[in-house]
Enzyme design. Structure first.
Site, PDB file in Angstrom:
ATOM      1  N   ASP A 154      31.774  47.001  40.622  1.00 52.42           N
ATOM      2  CA  ASP A 154      32.561  48.160  40.187  1.00 52.42           C
ATOM      3  C   ASP A 154      33.586  47.792  39.110  1.00 52.42           C
ATOM      4  O   ASP A 154      33.970  48.623  38.286  1.00 52.42           O
ATOM      5  CB  ASP A 154      33.333  48.774  41.359  1.00 52.42           C
TER       6      ASP A 154
ATOM      7  N   ASP B  29      41.463  48.674  40.155  1.00 50.02           N
ATOM      8  CA  ASP B  29      41.053  50.056  39.884  1.00 50.02           C
ATOM      9  C   ASP B  29      42.004  50.792  38.948  1.00 50.02           C
ATOM     10  O   ASP B  29      41.783  51.979  38.660  1.00 50.02           O
ATOM     11  CB  ASP B  29      40.920  50.824  41.206  1.00 50.02           C
TER      12      ASP B  29
END
Length: 399
Positions: free
Chosen positions: A174, A113
């Site tokens: 993601d 992330d």
């Protein structure tokens, strides 16, 4: 007109506004950013020196995080968008102050992330200020992200091993969003390896993550040595074979972005396939349920708790960009019509907070992890970020 176009246009027609009088997109954007500016200033005023906003808890109180939470880059990113739109110098100061809270990421965060964290904050800061002092953190963050690349499988590993899960090298849809940092850094620092890793990850994901109907799984677990797929899961959706809404949104946005970055036709085609899966499955107001396979959709029980404003905002932003790349004018107009419908719904009283409410967040009714009863029907910083981005993009597309 082929069958795909017919489905798309039917969806666009369903979502087109029937209101005889509606504000212009300029008026809508002015209203949204007026509220956003107040909310961002109020949020900043309540934050500690190392805190960043996350959501609202079940007790109604604001929940904050430090820079290590995966959403840490979204609040400064929203502040940068608000500054970009309004020109308010106070918002610029807020954006920079909160961006610099993330300076420790390259040394202290080991996560896929990092792309979200750094490019939404530092990336927007660099774009809007040109401040080259930001480059060191951006460069170091890209290098740190690349340590998660597994060359034997050709992918960037997402999560680490988790208790109770038979996972070796899980990759989530993601992760497509984190490639933007690497693609931009490949140009900024003239290092082809960043782009090569991104393209490899996007290619492998495109080949393995998607079902025949162009929906995607959430999690694929790989053997990192040879790329063999060990498991396919949908961790945050209704079931392994369901279409988790935000996952579909990440895929749509990710492949649209990758086409922008490298011009690979296969990525544009993949983005269109995902869009053509999503659009016919949207409710009349355009704001999707947390999963496209929840039973309530078939029963027509449109409970607000089942909607996910974050997924809707991501879809709207991605569709607006995708429309600019699609050569067929009718299809492009269809994508824009859907994006506009979503944005207008999110800008309504049902979803858009009033200034001084919602703990300083901009949108209501987001869903984090429904099945775990985690962050359900609450504001989410990424919903705010992609909503503001969608409003800016849509306004610019109509100028």
């Amino acid at each position: 007109m082929n069958h795909k176009f017919s489905i798309l246009l039917a969806g666009a027609a369903l979502l087109s506004s029937c209101s005889p009088v509606q504000e212009s997109m300029d008026e809508l954007a002015d209203r949204v950013f007026s509220i956003a500016a107040e909310q961002i200033k109020a949020t900043d005023a309540r934050l500690g020196e190392t805190e960043l906003p996350r959501t609202t808890g079940k007790d109604g109180e604001a929940v904050n995080s430090d820079y290590r939470w995966w959403c840490s880059g979204f609040f400064p990113g929203s502040a940068w968008y608000a500054y970009e739109y309004t020109g308010d110098a106070n918002l610029k100061d807020i954006a920079l102050k909160n961006t610099l809270k993330l300076a420790g990421i390259p040394d202290n965060v080991d996560s896929h992330d990092i792309g979200f964290m750094i490019w939404c904050s530092y990336g927007n800061a660099l774009r809007l200020t040109g401040d080259t002092s930001l480059l060191e953190t951006i460069h170091a963050s890209a290098d740190k992200l690349c340590t998660r690349y597994r060359p034997g499988a050709g992918i960037i590993q997402s999560w680490n091993a988790r208790l109770g899960k038979d996972w070796i090298c899980p990759v989530i849809i993601d992760n497509m969003m984190n490639l933007e940092l690497l693609m931009e850094c490949s140009k900024l620092f003239e290092e082809p390896c960043y782009a090569e890793i991104s393209v490899s990850h996007a290619d492998v994901t495109m080949g393995n993550h998607f079902r025949k109907d162009n929906s995607s799984y959430h999690v694929l677990d790989y053997n990192p040595e040879n790329g063999e797929i060990r498991h396919r899961h949908t961790e945050q959706g209704l079931a392994d074979e369901s279409a988790w809404a935000r996952g579909q949104a990440w895929g749509l946005y990710g492949y649209t972005m990758m086409y922008r970055e490298c011009g690979k036709d296969e990525y544009l085609a993949q983005a269109e396939k995902i869009a053509d899966y999503i659009i016919p499955r949207l409710p009349e107001d355009g704001v999707c349920f947390w999963d496209f396979n929840v039973p309530e959709i078939r029963l027509g029980q449109y409970e607000m708790v089942k909607r996910d404003a974050s997924a809707a905002a991501i879809v709207a932003s991605a569709l607006t960009e995708l429309a600019s790349y699609v050569e067929d004018a009718i299809k492009s107009e269809g994508y824009l019509a859907v994006a506009e419908k979503i944005v207008r719904t999110l800008a309504s009283d049902e979803y858009l907070a009033k200034a001084g409410e919602n703990n300083g967040f901009i949108l209501k009714h987001g869903v984090g992890h429904y099945r775990n009863d985690s962050e359900v029907d609450v504001p989410l910083t990424y919903a705010d970020y992609y909503f503001l981005e969608a409003v800016i993009r849509l306004k610019e597309s109509m100028e």
